[in-house]
Design an enzyme around this catalytic site. Structure first.
Site, PDB file in Angstrom:
ATOM      1  N   HIS A  21      -3.382  -5.358  13.058  1.00 30.58           N
ATOM      2  CA  HIS A  21      -4.670  -5.282  12.372  1.00 30.58           C
ATOM      3  C   HIS A  21      -4.857  -6.445  11.404  1.00 30.58           C
ATOM      4  O   HIS A  21      -4.094  -6.630  10.482  1.00 30.58           O
ATOM      5  CB  HIS A  21      -4.772  -3.957  11.642  1.00 30.58           C
ATOM      6  N   SER A  28     -11.686  -5.463   9.309  1.00 23.24           N
ATOM      7  CA  SER A  28     -11.900  -4.070   9.634  1.00 23.24           C
ATOM      8  C   SER A  28     -13.357  -3.723   9.356  1.00 23.24           C
ATOM      9  O   SER A  28     -14.249  -4.420   9.794  1.00 23.24           O
ATOM     10  CB  SER A  28     -10.941  -3.217   8.829  1.00 23.24           C
ATOM     11  N   ASP A  57      -3.518  -4.651  17.988  1.00 25.54           N
ATOM     12  CA  ASP A  57      -4.362  -3.817  17.121  1.00 25.54           C
ATOM     13  C   ASP A  57      -5.224  -2.876  17.951  1.00 25.54           C
ATOM     14  O   ASP A  57      -6.037  -3.333  18.763  1.00 25.54           O
ATOM     15  CB  ASP A  57      -5.256  -4.724  16.267  1.00 25.54           C
TER      16      ASP A  57
END
Length: 496
Positions: free
Chosen positions: A455, A179, A430
């Site tokens: 994710h 991320s 995601d």
């Protein structure tokens, strides 16, 4: 969409990252990072040392000598001084112990790579606060919360480790993150290629800036996840917004909504946008954590939670009352799968281990990600991207205005082909993949796609229910890391 965009940014990053108040628009864009399921981590995951390193508050100015203690974690059970490596986690917007305990991939490959594991905490998060309790006091104290300062912290820490740990000086370092942490890992390799031999950037939306990708791509992917998970599921959600608007137009409707959704506090007419934002965040969070096995990263959830949710949303052509009763059942999967919640709190969507204040400031300065919806290609109400509204909100909140083009100026946007040795992994489930690198740029800037991945599923600990696509992704990632390590030692041998 200024406030909503910021909320959204906070939600997306911090929700797994989203804990910021919905109202300030910041909550929604929470966090990008979704590490591993804590319950599936091996016991080894907790076997680390907690250490501190004195960092400069400002690496780029010469007018202050102020320092602070950066927290970092070290695990060296499988580390070998001869032929080993260092896997360096580029910490993101939260407590580093939380990320350490939720990044099982590093623990799983440590023995194979003879690796020392290092988890570095990002400044202004966890215990690494440059001004202690005053760190979030005002924009003057927050002025040193930037990705550039964080990368400089990582560089100084690596220098310290190599200088002070016998055997570490001549070992290759690989940056790993997911991320926002994945963005940092990629940027670290770009800006400090002499510090790390390569980077694994998982679910890293480095192109979610300016007009590099369409502003609606994120929510379009969320919608696709729901559309594919059950018949008429996304259509039911799309129709729910008008149902809420109609019911909330009267006092009796507000009361019915409060009771039907089992809310902890009764709704007023001023709460309706907040309510819809909270529901939207829930669908976004589910898309990010749509894992193939039961997990409890954000909330206790079943395997493939969107499929479970969509079981309640099969028929959009019902009355407003029945549709919203079905919406409650769907929400209840996310907020009360354990059966322990007595009511639903529209101010909470995810874990409290992320730093919402710090991230809201970053979303108001550097990390300016355009988001929008049109209600046609997605299942949400239409909201355009409004930079001025966002800017005004940020000035009111922090006394600063965003610089939407700075990240692309600093890190190159899509003009990154001169860099080497970065693996960008993205899961097709995601929503952040829309802003990620999903195709190879060169032979050494490689994209790994996980067809059944949400994710950064690849950074989670291995699980018996892992789909083949993530198993293959991890094999590729380890293969690249081994090549980087081999090339490092081959080069070192030639220089002797």
């Amino acid at each position: 969409m200024g406030r909503r965009a910021l909320r959204f940014l906070l939600l997306l990053f911090l929700a797994p990252w989203a804990t910021i108040a919905l109202r300030p628009a910041l909550r929604a864009l929470g966090s990008l990072h979704l590490p591993t399921n804590p319950t599936s981590l091996p016991p080894l995951a907790k076997n680390y040392s907690v250490l501190y390193f004195q960092q400069k508050v400002d690496h780029f100015g010469f007018n202050t000598v102020k320092t602070f203690n950066q927290r970092y974690l070290v695990a060296d059970k499988y580390w070998k001084k001869n032929g080993g490596s260092i896997l360096f986690y580029t910490g993101n917007e939260g407590d580093i112990i939380w990320f350490c305990n939720n990044t099982g991939f590093m623990w799983d490959v440590a023995e194979e790579l003879k690796a020392m594991l290092v988890f570095a905490e990002h400044r202004y998060y966890g215990e690494s606060l440059p001004f202690g309790d005053s760190s979030f006091k005002d924009s003057r104290h927050l002025n040193f919360l930037t990705s550039e300062q964080a990368l400089a912290d990582f560089a100084e820490l690596i220098k310290h480790l190599k200088r002070t740990i016998p055997g570490a000086e001549n070992q290759p370092v690989i940056a790993i993150g997911g991320s926002y942490g994945g963005m940092l890992a990629a940027w670290f390799r770009m800006k400090y290629p002499h510090m790390v031999v390569g980077a694994l950037a998982a679910s890293a939306p480095i192109w979610q800036f300016e007009d590099l990708v369409p502003c609606g791509v994120f929510m379009k992917i969320v919608t696709t996840d729901f559309r594919k998970s059950g018949p008429h599921c996304s259509e039911s959600i799309h129709r729910s917004w008008d149902a809420i608007n109609r019911l909330s137009s009267t006092g009796s409707g507000l009361q019915w909504l409060s009771e039907a959704l089992h809310l902890c506090s009764p709704l007023t007419s001023e709460d309706i946008q907040h309510l819809k934002d909270w529901i939207s965040e829930t669908w976004v969070n589910l898309a990010m954590v749509d894992y193939p096995y039961a997990s409890n990263f954000l909330q206790p959830l079943p395997a493939w939670p969107i499929k479970v949710v969509c079981q309640y949303l099969k028929n959009p052509n019902v009355s407003d009352l029945l549709l919203l009763q079905n919406i409650f059942q769907a929400l209840n999967v996310y907020y009360n799968y354990s059966g322990q919640a007595k009511c639903l709190n529209i101010s909470e969507t995810a874990t409290g281990s992320l730093g919402t204040l710090g991230w809201s400031y970053q979303a108001c300065t550097e990390v300016v990600m355009p988001f929008c919806t049109n209600g046609v290609d997605d299942m949400f109400e239409p909201h355009s991207w409004n930079l001025k509204e966002l800017s005004d909100y940020c000035f009111q909140q922090w006394g600063v205005r965003p610089r939407p083009s700075w990240i692309t100026t600093m890190y190159g946007g899509k003009n990154i082909s001169s860099h080497t040795n970065i693996v960008f992994s993205n899961g097709e489930l995601d929503p952040w993949s829309g802003g990620g690198v999903t195709k190879d740029i060169t032979d050494t800037l490689v994209a790994v796609t996980i067809s059944e991945g949400a994710h950064h599923l690849d950074l989670r600990a291995k699980n018996a229910l892992d789909p083949t696509s993530v198993l293959l992704a991890r094999v590729l990632e380890v293969r690249h890391m081994k090549n980087w390590i081999r090339d490092f030692y081959d080069s070192a041998g030639k220089q002797r």
